[in-house]
Every structure is written in C-alpha cells, then in structure tokens.
Design a protein around this motif. Structure first.
Motif, short mmCIF file in Angstrom:
data_model
loop_
_atom_site.label_atom_id
_atom_site.label_comp_id
_atom_site.label_asym_id
_atom_site.label_seq_id
_atom_site.Cartn_x
_atom_site.Cartn_y
_atom_site.Cartn_z
N CYS A 11 1.00 -1.34 -0.11
CA CYS A 11 -0.04 0.10 -0.16
C CYS A 11 0.76 1.27 -0.04
CB CYS A 11 -0.90 0.24 1.43
SG CYS A 11 -0.11 0.05 2.88
N THR A 12 2.06 1.19 0.12
CA THR A 12 3.00 2.43 0.10
C THR A 12 2.96 3.39 -0.87
OG1 THR A 12 4.65 0.96 1.44
CG2 THR A 12 5.15 3.10 0.51
N GLY A 13 3.02 2.75 -2.15
CA GLY A 13 2.98 3.52 -3.46
C GLY A 13 1.72 4.11 -3.52
N THR A 14 0.54 3.49 -3.25
CA THR A 14 -0.81 3.96 -3.30
C THR A 14 -1.00 5.00 -2.42
OG1 THR A 14 -1.58 1.79 -3.86
CG2 THR A 14 -3.29 3.32 -3.41
N LEU A 15 -0.70 4.87 -1.34
CA LEU A 15 -0.75 6.07 -0.28
C LEU A 15 -0.09 7.07 -0.67
CD1 LEU A 15 -0.87 4.17 3.17
CD2 LEU A 15 -2.82 5.22 1.87
N ASN A 16 1.29 6.85 -1.19
CA ASN A 16 1.89 8.25 -1.60
C ASN A 16 1.41 8.71 -2.73
OD1 ASN A 16 4.16 7.52 0.19
ND2 ASN A 16 5.42 6.52 -1.23
N PRO A 39 -1.85 11.53 8.01
CA PRO A 39 -1.62 10.65 6.82
C PRO A 39 -0.61 9.62 7.13
CG PRO A 39 -2.08 12.84 5.96
CD PRO A 39 -1.84 13.11 7.36
N LYS A 40 0.40 10.09 7.86
CA LYS A 40 1.62 9.19 8.18
C LYS A 40 1.35 8.02 9.25
CE LYS A 40 6.41 9.13 9.38
NZ LYS A 40 7.54 9.91 9.94
N PHE A 41 0.38 8.67 10.42
CA PHE A 41 -0.30 7.63 11.24
C PHE A 41 -1.09 6.59 10.55
CE2 PHE A 41 -2.98 6.37 14.62
CZ PHE A 41 -2.15 6.01 15.52
N PHE A 42 -1.91 7.32 9.90
CA PHE A 42 -2.91 6.19 9.11
C PHE A 42 -2.15 5.20 8.29
CE2 PHE A 42 -5.22 4.83 5.34
CZ PHE A 42 -6.36 4.26 6.22
N ALA A 43 -1.12 5.64 7.55
CA ALA A 43 -0.49 4.70 6.71
C ALA A 43 0.30 3.48 7.76
CB ALA A 43 0.70 5.51 5.86
N SER A 44 0.79 3.91 8.71
CA SER A 44 1.16 3.00 9.61
C SER A 44 0.29 2.05 10.14
CB SER A 44 2.03 3.42 10.95
OG SER A 44 2.90 4.49 10.37
N VAL A 45 -0.94 2.42 10.63
CA VAL A 45 -2.32 1.64 11.05
C VAL A 45 -2.28 0.56 9.86
CG1 VAL A 45 -4.51 1.35 11.57
CG2 VAL A 45 -3.15 3.34 12.53
N LEU A 46 -2.55 1.12 8.72
CA LEU A 46 -3.15 0.43 7.57
C LEU A 46 -2.10 -0.63 7.14
CD1 LEU A 46 -5.66 0.29 5.60
CD2 LEU A 46 -4.11 1.42 4.06
N TYR A 47 -0.72 -0.34 7.34
CA TYR A 47 0.21 -1.16 6.80
C TYR A 47 0.40 -2.48 7.91
CZ TYR A 47 5.38 -2.93 6.21
OH TYR A 47 5.98 -3.93 6.13
N PHE A 48 0.50 -2.19 9.13
CA PHE A 48 0.81 -3.16 9.91
C PHE A 48 -0.57 -4.06 10.24
CE2 PHE A 48 3.70 -0.20 12.06
CZ PHE A 48 4.87 -0.96 12.06
N GLN A 49 -1.71 -3.53 10.21
CA GLN A 49 -3.02 -4.61 9.95
C GLN A 49 -2.93 -5.52 8.62
OE1 GLN A 49 -6.50 -3.10 11.39
NE2 GLN A 49 -7.95 -4.29 10.10
N GLY A 50 -2.54 -4.98 7.60
CA GLY A 50 -2.38 -5.56 6.45
C GLY A 50 -1.53 -6.71 6.39
N GLN A 51 -0.33 -6.32 7.33
CA GLN A 51 0.72 -7.48 7.24
C GLN A 51 0.46 -8.58 8.13
OE1 GLN A 51 3.60 -7.25 5.38
NE2 GLN A 51 2.18 -5.69 4.40
N TYR A 59 -4.32 -5.21 0.25
CA TYR A 59 -4.92 -3.80 0.26
C TYR A 59 -5.82 -3.63 -0.90
CZ TYR A 59 -1.09 -3.57 3.55
OH TYR A 59 -0.27 -3.83 4.55
N ALA A 60 -6.83 -2.95 -0.62
CA ALA A 60 -7.56 -2.40 -2.03
C ALA A 60 -7.55 -0.79 -2.09
CB ALA A 60 -9.04 -2.70 -1.49
N VAL A 115 -7.52 -7.30 5.32
CA VAL A 115 -7.33 -8.24 6.54
C VAL A 115 -7.86 -7.46 7.66
CG1 VAL A 115 -5.49 -8.96 8.00
CG2 VAL A 115 -4.78 -8.64 5.40
N LYS A 116 -8.53 -8.37 8.51
CA LYS A 116 -9.45 -7.95 9.71
C LYS A 116 -8.38 -7.81 10.94
CE LYS A 116 -12.40 -11.16 9.27
NZ LYS A 116 -13.73 -11.99 9.50
N GLU A 117 -8.66 -7.10 11.92
CA GLU A 117 -7.81 -7.20 13.13
C GLU A 117 -7.51 -8.42 13.57
OE1 GLU A 117 -10.02 -4.96 15.90
OE2 GLU A 117 -9.45 -2.86 15.04
N ASP A 118 -8.06 -9.49 13.41
CA ASP A 118 -7.57 -10.96 14.21
C ASP A 118 -6.73 -11.51 13.05
OD1 ASP A 118 -9.42 -11.32 11.87
OD2 ASP A 118 -10.93 -12.59 13.20
N GLY A 119 -6.45 -11.02 11.99
CA GLY A 119 -5.45 -11.64 11.04
C GLY A 119 -6.20 -12.22 9.87
#
Length: 768
Positions: A11-16, A39-51, A59-60, A115-119
């Motif tokens: 999602c890094t390129g998309t968010l950039n 935006p930077k904080f949201f990117a971190s949240v999205l990244y860690f949940q997706g991983q 990611y969508a 990806v949901k919170e439970d993985g």
C-alpha cells in the motif's frame, strides 16, 4: 458514477500517490479512533494491519468517479463513499477517503485493507459484480448520472501542465494510470507477446520497452508519451504492479501462445474471411471493417501508417488478437488485388459467385422459417407450412430480413432486378429441399417421443394408464395425441406411429394447447429422468420449474421418488438463471439471500454446504449450491441471524397464499420485460408477483408504469379499466404506499366511472 477496484500486496506506493497529489483533500477516515490523525499515522495503521496475513490481495484501492460536469459537495461525497464501503463489506475496516481535483471529472480515492484485526481475510466474493449493483443503487439514491453501459476508450489524463514531466510525477498519477490500462488490456485480450501488448496500449499513449539484465532476466518498463508535450520516464513493470513485471507477463504470454484451441480459432477466422472474399467482387479497403462486422460479426481494425494501408488486425470473440498475415498469405489485402485494388470503385457483391447462390438459399430458408414462427394462426407442422407456401407469401419476410438487406445494399442498382429474379427462381428448389429435411426430422422426432413414452411408462415416472384415459396427460405434455391405435403430433396427422392401446376414454375437451417451448422442456426433463442421466440438465432453462403449472394433472400423478429428482434439477436450473437476473441488484451476500427470499426460496446450511429450498416444492427437496457459491453467503458475519430472519418472510408468503407457481411466473414475466402478459395476470387473474421491492421499483421506472398508463388510456370497457386501475394501485401498495396520499399519486388513472374507495379492499398488498 464509475467505481474501480484494484487489489494489491503493498500500500506504500498507493498511499504516496493518494496523499501526495497536489491539492488533495482528506474527506475523512473510517473506523479510526479520531478524524484528526495524520496521513503518516494512518499509513502505519493500515500497513501493520495488512501485514497480519500473507495473502497477496492485502490492500484495496478504490476510486469513485463522477462524469464530467457533475458536482457533489465534500460532505455528500464522503457519505456516498461510506455507504459504498459498508455495502462492499469494508464497513468495519480502517480506510481513508481522499478527494483529488487533478482531472476534469470529480473523484475520490479510498484505500483500505482486506485483512481484519484478528488477522483473517475478509471473505469478499463477487466484488466487481457487487460493485456494479452498489454503484447503481447510489446513483439512484443521490441522483447521480448513471455510468455508461457501453465500453468507452479511456483518454490519457493530464496531471498538471501540458509540458514534459520527469522525476517524481511519474511515480504518482502515471503509475495508477498504467495499472488501470494495462490490467484492463490483459483482462480483455489474451496477449501473446510484448510486441502485441505494445500495439494494444499504443492508443492509450503508453510505450512498452523490453529490458534485459546482466544475468539475462527479461524485464519490461512502461512510459507515457502523448506526442503533445506530456511525457514521463520509463517505470519498471514490477514497480507499476507485481503482475505487470516482465517474468510474470512472459508466463501469461506463454500460456496463451500454447493454447490447444488457438489453431481452431485461426481456422475458423480464415474460413469466415475467405467466405467473405468469395462473396464479393470488389471491396473498397475502407469498407472492409463494416463488411466483416455485418456479414461475419468479426471486429477488425485497419492498420494505416502514414496514409498507407498495411493490412488489418482482428479482435476475435475468443479474446485473441490476430494480424491478418497470421491466418494465411491468401487473405492479405496486398495478395488479393483483384478484390482490393480497384481504386475507389464501390464495394459490390459478385452475383455470379457460388457463395452468392448459397446466401440466396440461406435467405429464403430464413424467410420460410420466420413466416411460420410469426404466423398468427400457427397450425400444422413446419414441413406442411413450407409445402403450402408460394414465393409471394414470403416476400414481406424477405424484405424485413437483415441478410436480404445486406445483400441488396452491395448489389449494383442495375443488377437488383436480376437479384430479385434469382430469389424467385431459387425458391422452388430451396422449398423442396427444406421440405424434405424437415419431413425427415419430424419423423425422427415423433419416433423419439414414442420411445420416450415407453420408457416413462416402464419406469413408472407417472401414475398414468389406459383406465379413464389418464395416459392422455402424458401424450399432451409431449405434444402428441392418440386416436384409432395411432400416435401423431397434436397439431397434425401427417405422420403416425402404430400404437395398439385399444379404445381409450378421453374427455370431450382436452386441456388447452401449450407452447412448444414447455413441451420441449418437458421432453428434456423426462429424457433425463428416464435415462438417469444429467446430460440434458445443461439444456434445461428456468422454465423447467413451471412444468407442474403447465401440466398440473400430469405432475400431480408423479412418482414421489422421481418428483424429488425433478424438483431438485428444476430448482438448480431456476437458481442459475435467477443469479444472473439478480446481478444488478445484489450489493452484498445478504442481498443474495434477500432476493431469493422474496421469490419464495430459502437457504439452509447442511453438511455439504448451503441447500436451497422453495415454497413451491416439497420441503424435503433441495438443490445444493456449488462449493464456490456456498462460500459467498457463508461470508456473512451474522449468518445465523440472517438465516433465522428468513422464517417470518417465507411464512408470510405462505399465509398470503403466495406459494403458487403462478406468483413466481408473474415475477418471471416482469423480469423478462413481458409487461403485457404480466399486466394480464395482475389485473385479470389477480396473480401478484413474488419479487423484491427494489426489483419491482426498477421495472416500474423502466417502463411498466408507462405501459399500464398507455393501456388504461386506450378505449376499453369499464370493467377492464377498473381491473387495470386496481392492478396499478396494487403495485403501488406493493412498493409501500399508504392512504389518500398514495391514491393521489395515481390520480391520472381516475375517471368518472371509477370510485377508488370500492376497490382498495380488493388490492392485495404484496410482501417484499
């Protein structure tokens, strides 16, 4: 509004891109603890949940695009985005909605994770089909312009100024544009090489460059150049999208190139094109596109470079793209100068050719068949009809034929009288040949019916016999009759099969004649049951479920074991058709269930997956959904509650007496757009459709309301007018209308003969 979805592993390129666009506006965040995060904080949240899951589609990236000139304010656009995400199943996921103003059409970008919170991964099925239904729902709710139904050629968006751009700009809008176009091309066509890909994307101003590393690894890079001042540097394919890298594409190209069906497609196209050349004496090169499209339904594009025509490219229905030279030397325009080298001579057919004679015969055959099918008093068999026809009788059908009009258009004016004379001269021979063919076919059909009757009786599929003449029910349902120890077609005594059943006591009046379509479906169904084979199941249509409505006395006598088999197969045939009909309205898996519930079908969860049952069949009868389809309703979070919620809906349909096949048939007529037949059932027979409220509203807006208006405005009897008006009012109550206000909506249906208060109690409110 147009909605686009792209799934990806990062999602890094998309968010950039989304956050880096000049002038962007963050309209809001979904499912975050605050709307004031960066935006930077949201990117971190999205990244860690997706991983938390290793799925490739973590990611969508979704874009909602309005047409040029249409405007909605920020608050409304965010509300539209919220509803879209909720219906798509992303309602509980973290997401951001960002508005861009870099193009001439207003649009937002939404980025989220699957990806949901439970993985675990969201079980999102049929996402693109559901997206279309959600889009249509939102267009109607917010008064937005509907998306075009026809495919349009995308134009290159200008991201900033019409001057050469290099550097980071290419990493933003360009990358997203490349993904969009290249993925679309690879879905639409079965590309076989990088050169072919380069030709296909050229009109989108995309350039393709192959690369090779020191280790010999094949790569690919993409760039934009609209030849009008806008240019980007080349971007490595893997940076654009993981599926667009050189090695990944090469694997796809190899699969397409080695397909065993490829030679068959080439052979078919070669024959079609050679047939076209055989028909024409002259083809003006620029007319070839239209000629092949109209005559053979082949899409081609002329290859013109600097005013020189180099040939043409064929876009086949198999999704393969061929150059003319791939099919054979003899069809290249340069090698057929006797046809294409006549300067500006008009395109014309060669009436002396063998192919022209064949086309004349086909046109006459088509006219003979059409005259039989469209005959208001269709009596007798097709062979009998053919034998009684004269040339003058088929002239109206000839003139209306598209094939005839095509031939006449390319015949020189001074040869058109000769063309019509050729039709008349050819008619006797064609009629004779067609008569003989149909005669042979009809004899074989009657013999097949006779053998089928024997199998059905031997197996005991129906409890019929010679006593009280109940066997006549089987005869009629197969389109045959019995008289004087002979079996023949219902509408003709031309052919007979000796059957020694003795004197059978038949009633003076047989049941009404039924359409050949239902007779054919019944024949296929009985063949399948008697042979215990599923070979004919694919030929059955949705109408198979209505056979007990058409032949009630016969199916009342059906053996219980065979009835269970029949109902299961008929359910499966109807469900397949219903799934296609529901597509424009199915926004979620819950809608999938709700649309079937409204028709009287309900789902239960069994050991083998989901089973579908209905109020029209025995409650022990069911049809098991395919494994992949079962996963779709199985993805509903509160599935137990949803399944439990079916009970009151189904119960109410039964209590209201709506568990008759006639109610399902009325809905089927409405879905097929047969509003005249539906209006008859609604008003004269007082049969109401089992359909979802949203589907009914769609058809009311799509022409049913207008049709009912037109019928009422015609000069009809007072009783007919009253019945029609009752029908219209009943539909309004179906859609949730209430009281005097509802009545006033339809005041256009009032006249001096009608007192609405008398009929309100007669209108049946439909449960939707």
């Amino acid at each position: 509004m147009i909605a686009k979805i792209i799934y990806g592993q990062t999602c890094t390129g998309t968010l950039n891109y989304v956050f880096g666009k000049e002038g962007m506006q963050i309209l809001g965040y979904g499912n975050t603890f605050s709307q004031s995060i960066s935006p930077k904080f949201f990117a971190s949240v999205l990244y860690f949940q997706g991983q938390r899951n290793s799925t490739k589609n973590r990611y969508a990236h979704i874009s909602l695009n309005l047409p040029r000139g249409e405007h909605v304010d920020d608050r409304t656009f965010y509300k539209i985005s919220e509803e879209y995400m909720k219906n798509m199943g992303f309602g509980n996921q973290p997401y951001v909605v960002v508005r861009h103003n870099d193009t001439k059409h207003e649009h937002v970008h939404i980025v989220t994770t699957t990806v949901k919170e439970d993985g675990k991964v969201l079980e999102i099925f049929n996402s693109h089909k559901r997206s279309m239904a959600i889009r249509q729902h939102l267009e109607k709710k917010y008064g937005l312009t509907p998306a075009p139904t026809k495919k349009q050629t995308s134009q290159l968006p200008i991201y900033r100024l019409p001057e050469e751009q290099f550097g980071t700009e290419a990493e933003k809008g360009t990358k997203y544009y490349l993904q969009d176009v290249l993925n679309s091309i690879n879905q639409k066509y079965k590309v076989r090489s990088f050169d072919e890909l380069a030709r296909l994307v050229k009109r989108y101003h995309i350039e393709v460059r192959q690369t090779k590393s020191e280790t010999g690894r094949i790569g690919v890079a993409y760039g934009l150049n609209n030849q009008n001042g806008y240019k980007t540097r080349f971007i490595n394919g893997s940076e654009v999208h993981r599926g667009l890298s050189g090695p990944k594409l090469q694997k796809v190209f190899d699969v397409h190139s080695k397909s065993k069906l490829l030679p068959m497609y080439r052979k078919r196209l070669l024959k079609q094109i050679e047939t076209t050349y055989d028909l024409f004496q002259i083809i003006r090169p620029h007319d070839l596109e239209a000629v092949l499209k109209e005559y053979q339904d082949i899409d081609i594009k002329l290859d013109i470079k600097e005013d020189v025509m180099e040939g043409y490219t064929i876009y086949d229905k198999s999704r393969y793209v061929f150059k003319a030279r791939e099919l054979g030397k003899n069809i290249r325009m340069q090698n057929r100068m006797e046809i294409f080298g006549q300067g500006n001579e008009p395109t014309q057919i060669n009436i002396e050719s063998k192919q022209f004679g064949l086309e004349v015969q086909k046109t006459i055959k088509e006219a003979l068949t059409t005259s039989y099918l469209k005959s208001p008093k269709q009596s007798g068999l097709l062979s009998e009809h053919i034998g009684n026809m004269q040339f003058k009788d088929i002239v109206p059908n000839l003139l209306a034929s598209e094939r005839y009009q095509f031939l006449e258009r390319f015949i020189p004016r001074n040869q058109r009288v000769e063309f019509r004379k050729a039709m008349e001269n050819e008619f006797p021979m064609v009629r004779k040949k067609m008569y003989e063919q149909e005669t042979k076919k009809e004899k074989e059909t009657l013999e097949k019916k006779f053998k089928l009757i024997g199998k059905v009786l031997e197996k005991g599929i129906f409890n019929v016999g010679t006593e009280k003449g109940s066997i006549r029910l089987l005869f009629q349902a197969l389109g045959v009759k019995y008289h004087d120890n002979q079996l023949s077609f219902t509408q003709s005594d031309k052919y007979i099969v000796p059957v020694n059943l003795g004197n059978l006591t038949f009633p003076k009046e047989m049941e009404k004649y039924v359409s050949s379509g239902f007779v054919r479906q019944n024949h296929l169904m009985l063949e399948m049951l008697s042979e215990q084979s599923s070979e004919n199941s694919s030929k059955l249509t949705a109408s198979a479920i209505f056979l007990p409505m058409i032949f009630p006395k016969l199916y009342d006598r059906m053996n219980p074991d065979y009835k269970k088999q029949y109902e299961s197969v008929a359910l499966g045939s109807y469900i397949k058709n219903a799934e296609r009909m529901h597509a424009p309205f199915e926004k979620s898996a819950k809608d999938y269930i709700a649309l079937f519930n409204a028709k009287g079908f309900y789902f239960v969860r069994g050991e083998k997956g989901f089973e579908v049952k209905s109020i029209y069949t025995d409650n022990k009868t069911s049809c098991i959904l395919p494994k992949r389809t079962s996963q779709y309703p199985g993805s509903i979070p509160d599935l137990a509650t949803t399944l439990q919620g079916q009970r009151p809906l189904i119960k109410k349909l039964v209590e209201e007496g709506r568990n008759k096949l006639e109610n399902l048939w009325a809905g089927n007529l409405m879905e097929r757009g047969l509003y005249d037949k539906f209006a008859y059932m609604l008003t004269i027979e007082n049969v109401h459709p089992n359909l979802h409220r949203e589907v009914v509203q769609h058809h009311m807006d799509n022409g049913l309301r207008k049709y009912m208006n037109q019928v009422i405005e015609r000069k009809t009897s007072m009783q007919q007018n009253r019945l029609l008006k009752q029908g219209v009012y009943a539909i309004n109550s179906l859609l949730g209308g209430r009281g005097k206000k509802t009545e006033e909506v339809y005041n256009g249906f009032k006249d001096e003969f009608t007192n609405w208060s008398k009929y309100k109690v007669q209108c049946v409110r439909l449960f939707i």
